[in-house]
Design a protein around this motif. Structure first.
Motif, PDB file in Angstrom:
ATOM      1  N   UNK A  65       0.867  -1.197   0.000  1.00 54.14           N
ATOM      2  CA  UNK A  65       0.000   0.000   0.000  1.00 54.14           C
ATOM      3  C   UNK A  65       0.894   1.234   0.000  1.00 54.14           C
ATOM      4  N   UNK A  66       1.129   1.786  -1.157  1.00 56.47           N
ATOM      5  CA  UNK A  66       2.131   2.842  -1.298  1.00 56.47           C
ATOM      6  C   UNK A  66       1.566   4.205  -1.692  1.00 56.47           C
ATOM      7  N   UNK A  67       0.272   4.296  -2.006  1.00 51.68           N
ATOM      8  CA  UNK A  67      -0.285   5.572  -2.464  1.00 51.68           C
ATOM      9  C   UNK A  67      -1.800   5.590  -2.256  1.00 51.68           C
ATOM     10  N   UNK A  68      -2.397   6.782  -2.521  1.00 52.56           N
ATOM     11  CA  UNK A  68      -3.845   6.992  -2.435  1.00 52.56           C
ATOM     12  C   UNK A  68      -4.380   6.595  -1.051  1.00 52.56           C
ATOM     13  N   UNK A  69      -3.887   7.290  -0.016  1.00 52.63           N
ATOM     14  CA  UNK A  69      -4.286   6.950   1.356  1.00 52.63           C
ATOM     15  C   UNK A  69      -5.589   7.632   1.771  1.00 52.63           C
ATOM     16  N   UNK A  70      -5.998   8.684   1.024  1.00 50.92           N
ATOM     17  CA  UNK A  70      -7.319   9.295   1.222  1.00 50.92           C
ATOM     18  C   UNK A  70      -8.271   8.569   0.281  1.00 50.92           C
ATOM     19  N   UNK A  71      -9.098   7.686   0.828  1.00 52.73           N
ATOM     20  CA  UNK A  71      -9.886   6.774   0.008  1.00 52.73           C
ATOM     21  C   UNK A  71     -11.383   7.064   0.123  1.00 52.73           C
ATOM     22  N   UNK A  72     -12.111   6.699  -0.921  1.00 49.58           N
ATOM     23  CA  UNK A  72     -13.539   6.983  -0.999  1.00 49.58           C
ATOM     24  C   UNK A  72     -14.339   5.697  -1.170  1.00 49.58           C
ATOM     25  N   UNK A  73     -15.309   5.502  -0.289  1.00 46.38           N
ATOM     26  CA  UNK A  73     -16.286   4.424  -0.466  1.00 46.38           C
ATOM     27  C   UNK A  73     -17.419   4.991  -1.304  1.00 46.38           C
ATOM     28  N   UNK A  74     -17.407   4.724  -2.606  1.00 47.94           N
ATOM     29  CA  UNK A  74     -18.404   5.303  -3.500  1.00 47.94           C
ATOM     30  C   UNK A  74     -19.573   4.359  -3.738  1.00 47.94           C
ATOM     31  N   UNK A  75     -19.666   3.334  -2.929  1.00 48.85           N
ATOM     32  CA  UNK A  75     -20.837   2.458  -2.878  1.00 48.85           C
ATOM     33  C   UNK A  75     -20.750   1.685  -1.557  1.00 48.85           C
ATOM     34  N   UNK A  76     -21.816   0.968  -1.205  1.00 50.77           N
ATOM     35  CA  UNK A  76     -21.762   0.149  -0.009  1.00 50.77           C
ATOM     36  C   UNK A  76     -20.832  -1.043  -0.208  1.00 50.77           C
ATOM     37  N   UNK A  77     -20.082  -1.397   0.842  1.00 51.51           N
ATOM     38  CA  UNK A  77     -19.119  -2.493   0.745  1.00 51.51           C
ATOM     39  C   UNK A  77     -19.294  -3.457   1.913  1.00 51.51           C
ATOM     40  N   UNK A  78     -18.993  -4.726   1.640  1.00 50.71           N
ATOM     41  CA  UNK A  78     -18.947  -5.750   2.681  1.00 50.71           C
ATOM     42  C   UNK A  78     -17.523  -6.261   2.797  1.00 50.71           C
ATOM     43  N   UNK A  79     -17.035  -6.383   4.008  1.00 52.54           N
ATOM     44  CA  UNK A  79     -15.705  -6.939   4.254  1.00 52.54           C
ATOM     45  C   UNK A  79     -15.797  -7.917   5.413  1.00 52.54           C
ATOM     46  N   UNK A  80     -14.973  -8.948   5.363  1.00 50.93           N
ATOM     47  CA  UNK A  80     -14.946  -9.888   6.478  1.00 50.93           C
ATOM     48  C   UNK A  80     -14.035  -9.405   7.590  1.00 50.93           C
ATOM     49  N   UNK A  81     -13.249  -8.350   7.323  1.00 45.02           N
ATOM     50  CA  UNK A  81     -12.365  -7.774   8.314  1.00 45.02           C
ATOM     51  C   UNK A  81     -11.393  -6.819   7.654  1.00 45.02           C
ATOM     52  N   UNK A  82     -10.651  -6.059   8.461  1.00 46.57           N
ATOM     53  CA  UNK A  82      -9.648  -5.118   7.966  1.00 46.57           C
ATOM     54  C   UNK A  82      -8.366  -5.345   8.753  1.00 46.57           C
ATOM     55  N   UNK A  83      -7.231  -5.418   8.050  1.00 47.61           N
ATOM     56  CA  UNK A  83      -5.931  -5.589   8.691  1.00 47.61           C
ATOM     57  C   UNK A  83      -4.986  -4.493   8.224  1.00 47.61           C
ATOM     58  N   UNK A  84      -4.332  -3.824   9.174  1.00 49.83           N
ATOM     59  CA  UNK A  84      -3.364  -2.779   8.868  1.00 49.83           C
ATOM     60  C   UNK A  84      -2.024  -3.177   9.476  1.00 49.83           C
ATOM     61  N   UNK A  85      -0.989  -3.238   8.637  1.00 45.32           N
ATOM     62  CA  UNK A  85       0.352  -3.498   9.168  1.00 45.32           C
ATOM     63  C   UNK A  85       1.268  -2.318   8.866  1.00 45.32           C
ATOM     64  N   UNK A  86       1.886  -2.292   7.699  1.00 39.22           N
ATOM     65  CA  UNK A  86       2.903  -1.275   7.419  1.00 39.22           C
ATOM     66  C   UNK A  86       2.712  -0.564   6.082  1.00 39.22           C
ATOM     67  N   UNK A  87       1.547   0.065   5.854  1.00 41.85           N
ATOM     68  CA  UNK A  87       1.405   0.877   4.640  1.00 41.85           C
ATOM     69  C   UNK A  87       2.311   2.099   4.728  1.00 41.85           C
ATOM     70  N   UNK A  88       2.492   2.777   3.595  1.00 43.67           N
ATOM     71  CA  UNK A  88       3.394   3.928   3.553  1.00 43.67           C
ATOM     72  C   UNK A  88       2.797   5.182   4.166  1.00 43.67           C
ATOM     73  N   UNK A  89       1.508   5.190   4.458  1.00 44.01           N
ATOM     74  CA  UNK A  89       0.868   6.357   5.059  1.00 44.01           C
ATOM     75  C   UNK A  89      -0.354   5.970   5.861  1.00 44.01           C
ATOM     76  N   UNK A  90      -0.857   6.930   6.660  1.00 44.71           N
ATOM     77  CA  UNK A  90      -2.081   6.713   7.424  1.00 44.71           C
ATOM     78  C   UNK A  90      -3.274   6.611   6.481  1.00 44.71           C
ATOM     79  N   UNK A  91      -4.222   5.752   6.804  1.00 43.88           N
ATOM     80  CA  UNK A  91      -5.363   5.470   5.925  1.00 43.88           C
ATOM     81  C   UNK A  91      -6.607   6.208   6.429  1.00 43.88           C
ATOM     82  N   UNK A  92      -7.323   6.855   5.482  1.00 42.95           N
ATOM     83  CA  UNK A  92      -8.600   7.493   5.798  1.00 42.95           C
ATOM     84  C   UNK A  92      -9.647   7.035   4.797  1.00 42.95           C
TER      85      UNK A  92
END
Length: 373
Positions: A65-92
Motif C-alpha cells: 500500500x504505497x499511495x492513495x491513502x485518502x480513500x472513498x467508499x463510493x458504494x456500499x461495501x462488505x468486508x470480512x475484516x480489515x488488517x493494517x500493518x505497514x502501509x506507507x501512510x495513514x489510511x482514511x
C-alpha cells in the motif's frame, strides 16, 4: 462469490493475495490495497493488487500500500475484516456509504500507521478491534449493529476514538486493554450508545470531551462494571437511561486490578437516573473528583462497598444524590466486609443529598456546603 479478478494470459492470478491471508487470521480471501490508481476510489480496480475488488473479503493494508491513502467508499461495501500493518501512510476512508464489517473485525496489532473510518461502519456480528500501543483507530461516521446482542470489543494498548456527529448505536461494548499500556477510548463529540452490559471492561482509560456522550441503555438485569479503569470527563456526559438496572461499578475488582481515578471537570458530568453509583466493590478503592463546573447526579451513592478508603472530593463542582450518601458500606450483595471506610472532602463545592450522610470514617466540610433536603 461474485468477484472481478484480472488474470494473465495463462489464466493465472496476477496478484499474490496469499500474503494477506496470514494477517487476517486465515480468512478465505483478501483484497490488498496498492493505491495504483489515479484516485482513491474503492471501485477503481487499479488500486487493488491483481485488480481484486473486495467482495466480502478481508481488506489488507501492508507494504504493498504505497499511495492513495485518502480513500472513498463510493458504494456500499462488505468486508470480512480489515488488517493494517505497514502501509506507507495513514489510511482514511470517507464517503456517504457504509462499510459492513464481519467477524475479522479490525486488526491493528502490528500497525505502524493509523486508520480513520469517516464513512458509516456497520457490525454484521461480534467483532474485535485490536489497536497496538501508540496507534489510533478513529471512527467518525454512523455506527450501527445487526443485533443489540452483538459485542464490539476493544483490545490492545492503543486508542479507539469516536468523533461522529451522528449517533453510534451498538450492542455490547467492552474493553480488554493491555496491562502495561492501557487501551484508551475517546468519545470526542457525538453520542456513543451501548444497548447491553459489557462482556469485559478492564485495563482502560475512558475520556469524554467536546460535548460527547457515552450513553448506556442496558436491557439486561445486572450491573455495569469495570476493573482497572479510569475516567476523564471534561466536556460532555456519562449517562444511563430508564432501561438500566443494578449498580454502575467504577471499581468492581473481579480481576483484582487497581482502579484509576474518576475525574469530572470543566463542563463534564455524570447523570444516572436508574443506576446507583457504587464507587468501590470488593478489594480496591475508588477516588471520584469533581471540580471546576463539573456535575455528578446519581440516585444513591456508596463510597466503599467492602473496601477501604474510597473517597469523593468536590472542588467547586456539584454532587447531587437523590437518596443517602454512605461513606462506609461494609456489606454488599454477597461480598465480604473489609473494615470499610470512606471520606468526603468538600472545598468550595456543593453536595446535595435527599437523605442522610452517614460515615464511620472522615467527613471534611472545610469550605463548602452540604444540603440535606
Amino acid at each position: 462469490m461474485n468477484k472481478k479478478r484480472q488474470t494473465n494470459g495463462n489464466g493465472m492470478l496476477v496478484g499474490v493475495v496469499l500474503a494477506g491471508l496470514a494477517m487476517c487470521g486465515g480468512m478465505a480471501q483478501a483484497a490488498t490495497w496498492t493505491g495504483g490508481g489515479a484516485d482513491g476510489s474503492w471501485t477503481n480496480v487499479a488500486n487493488w493488487l491483481g485488480g481484486a475488488l473486495p467482495a466480502g473479503d478481508s481488506v489488507v493494508y501492508n507494504a504493498s500500500s504505497t499511495a492513495q491513502f485518502e480513500q472513498t467508499l463510493d458504494q456500499g461495501w462488505n468486508a470480512s475484516g480489515i488488517a493494517v500493518t505497514n502501509p506507507a501512510g495513514a489510511i482514511t476512508l470517507s464517503g456517504a456509504y457504509t462499510l459492513t464489517n464481519g467477524t475479522g473485525g479490525i486488526d491493528m496489532s502490528r500497525a505502524t500507521r493509523d486508520l480513520t473510518i469517516n464513512s458509516g461502519f456497520y457490525l454484521a456480528n461480534h467483532q474485535t478491534l485490536t489497536v497496538t500501543n501508540g496507534r489510533v483507530l478513529t471512527l467518525g461516521g454512523t455506527i450501527g449493529s445487526a443485533s443489540t446482542t452483538n459485542t464490539l470489543l476493544v483490545k490492545g494498548g492503543g486508542t479507539l476514538k469516536w468523533t461522529g456527529s451522528a449517533a453510534a448505536s451498538i450492542g455490547r461494548f467492552g474493553v480488554d486493554g493491555d496491562s502495561v499500556a492501557k487501551a484508551k477510548v475517546v468519545i470526542d463529540g457525538g453520542t456513543f450508545r451501548c444497548a447491553g452490559s459489557p462482556t469485559i471492561f478492564r485495563y482502560a482509560t475512558m475520556q469524554i470531551t467536546n460535548s460527547g456522550v457515552y450513553s448506556i441503555d442496558v436491557k439486561f438485569n445486572n450491573d455495569y462494571w469495570m476493573d482497572g479503569v479510569s475516567w476523564d470527563i471534561s466536556s460532555g456526559e456519562l449517562r444511563d437511561s430508564a432501561a438500566c438496572n443494578g449498580f454502575f461499578c467504577f471499581a468492581y475488582s473481579q480481576y483484582a486490578l487497581i482502579p484509576g481515578p474518576v475525574v469530572v471537570s470543566g463542563t463534564g458530568g455524570i447523570k444516572f437516573v436508574k443506576f446507583s453509583s457504587l464507587l468501590s466493590r470488593q478489594r480496591h478503592n475508588m477516588a471520584l473528583t469533581i471540580k471546576d463546573s463539573g456535575t455528578v447526579s446519581v440516585p444513591a451513592l456508596t463510597l466503599a462497598g467492602g473496601c477501604t478508603n474510597a473517597s469523593v472530593s468536590v472542588y467547586g463542582g456539584t454532587l447531587t444524590v437523590g437518596a443517602d450518601i454512605s461513606l462506609a458500606e461494609t456489606k454488599g450483595s454477597g461480598f465480604t466486609a473489609l473494615n470499610a471506610s470512606g471520606s468526603l472532602a468538600i472545598t468550595n463545592g456543593t453536595v446535595i443529598a435527599r437523605g442522610v450522610v452517614t460515615s464511620s470514617a472522615s467527613t471534611s466540610n472545610a469550605v463548602g456546603n452540604v444540603t440535606l433536603t
